[in-house]
Design an enzyme around this catalytic site. Structure first.
Site, PDB file in Angstrom:
ATOM      1  N   GLU A   1      29.942  56.744  42.120  1.00 28.96           N
ATOM      2  CA  GLU A   1      29.195  56.564  43.368  1.00 28.96           C
ATOM      3  C   GLU A   1      28.009  57.540  43.463  1.00 28.96           C
ATOM      4  OE1 GLU A   1      31.549  57.166  46.891  1.00 28.96           O
ATOM      5  OE2 GLU A   1      29.928  56.516  48.207  1.00 28.96           O
TER       6      GLU A   1
ATOM      7  N   GLU B   1      32.838  52.744  55.274  1.00 30.21           N
ATOM      8  CA  GLU B   1      33.189  54.161  55.173  1.00 30.21           C
ATOM      9  C   GLU B   1      32.317  54.843  56.227  1.00 30.21           C
ATOM     10  OE1 GLU B   1      33.503  57.534  51.687  1.00 30.21           O
ATOM     11  OE2 GLU B   1      31.575  56.607  52.113  1.00 30.21           O
TER      12      GLU B   1
HETATM   13  C1  LER Z   1      30.510  60.845  50.752  1.00 29.70           C
HETATM   14  O1  LER Z   1      29.273  60.890  51.357  1.00 29.70           O
HETATM   15  C2  LER Z   1      30.820  59.529  50.204  1.00 29.70           C
HETATM   16  O2  LER Z   1      30.088  58.589  50.358  1.00 29.70           O
HETATM   17  C3  LER Z   1      32.043  59.406  49.437  1.00 29.70           C
HETATM   18  O3  LER Z   1      32.389  58.068  49.286  1.00 29.70           O
HETATM   19  C4  LER Z   1      31.831  60.062  48.087  1.00 29.70           C
HETATM   20  O4  LER Z   1      32.813  60.971  47.777  1.00 29.70           O
HETATM   21 MN    MN Z   2      30.739  56.514  50.070  1.00 28.76          MN
END
Ligand code: LER
Ligand code: MN
Length: 269
Positions: free
Chosen positions: A153, A247
């Site tokens: 990511e 998220e």
């Molecule tokens: C943190 O900003 C994030 O997007 C997580 O998914 C990565 O560890």
């Molecule tokens: Mn993330």
């Protein structure tokens, strides 16, 4: 595309960007009632959940666990893959292997976000990158016979100074050279780092395996100024069929954030 929501066990630190930090049974029930199809589990280590118990909940609520995420391993456990301290690096690798074992049980992927760690202050980029590549190769080889994919990511520069864009992720994946390492874009980070979110998604379509959705302010999609109708149309145009998982910060409250995200995204997906 399928809709997911990121959750964590009750003990997780507030630094974890999840909607619900609560009892897993309770949050899986909420996710099901709101129409989510999967939950991403943010774990600190493999012993934080009872695998058989969560499998039973998946059946009961018709939910998948598409992703085991590892942000807490860095945020709470202070472990990372670029560390020049071999002990810390080995602990990070061992911890990630434990999460890969959990992922195998659920047919999930595992993410590498902030747990990759930074380029260390005053040290050459190449030495941190080399440690990262070696660690990732080990993890990919461990995950491969288990059928587990690793999703790298890109994270924005204010959280980490290493692998900020989809292109940087692609270049390093090519250097590692393992087929089970893919890219996991997050629209919050992309908004900061990419010249054009939609163009970057198209340019890296062959490596995208999973996506985090959050607004420019990390609130629920629809509560900021990102153009999610456009982003979703772009994902449809590249025939992306994986998960889009919210998220997001629990704003104005966990229940309202989860409800707003589900209502807004279901009309678009
Ligand atoms: C943190 O900003 C994030 O997007 C997580 O998914 C990565 O560890
Ligand atoms: Mn993330």
């Amino acid at each position: 595309m399928k809709l997911g929501i990121a959750i964590a066990p009750k003990e997780a630190l507030p630094l974890t960007f999840v909607v619900f930090r609560d009892d897993i049974k309770l949050t899986m029930e909420k996710a099901y009632k709101l129409g989510y199809e999967g939950v991403e589990l943010a774990l600190l280590n493999e012993s934080q959940i009872n695998i058989e118990g969560v499998k039973a909940l998946c059946q009961k609520y018709q939910l998948e666990i598409p992703m085991i995420s590892s942000g807490q391993v860095y945020a709470q456990g202070n472990l990372c893959l670029t560390s020049s301290d071999k002990g810390i690096r080995n602990q990070a690798i061992a911890r990630m292997k434990g999460l890969i074992d959990v992922a195998e049980q659920f047919g999930s992927m595992v993410n590498i976000g902030r747990v990759r760690g930074p380029i260390e202050d005053g040290k050459p980029y190449e030495s941190s990158e080399k440690r990262f590549i070696e660690s990732m190769e080990m993890l990919a080889l461990y995950a491969e016979p288990k059928g587990v994919q690793i999703a790298l990511e890109p994270v924005n520069r204010y959280e980490l100074n290493f692998i900020n864009t989809l292109e940087e992720a692609q270049q390093i994946i090519l250097k590692i050279g393992r087929p089970n390492i893919k890219i996991m874009p997050d629209t919050f980070h992309m908004n900061i780092e990419e010249p054009c979110i939609e163009a970057s998604l198209v340019a890296h379509k062959n490596l995208i395996a999973y996506i985090h959705f959050a607004e420019n302010n990390r609130w629920a999609p629809g509560m900021g100024h990102l153009n999610f109708p456009n982003i979703i149309n772009t994902l449809k145009s590249i025939r992306y069929e994986g998960y889009v998982t919210v998220e997001i910060l629990p704003h104005p409250s966990p229940d309202e954030a989860a409800l707003k995200a589900a209502n807004y995204l279901k009309t678009l997906l």
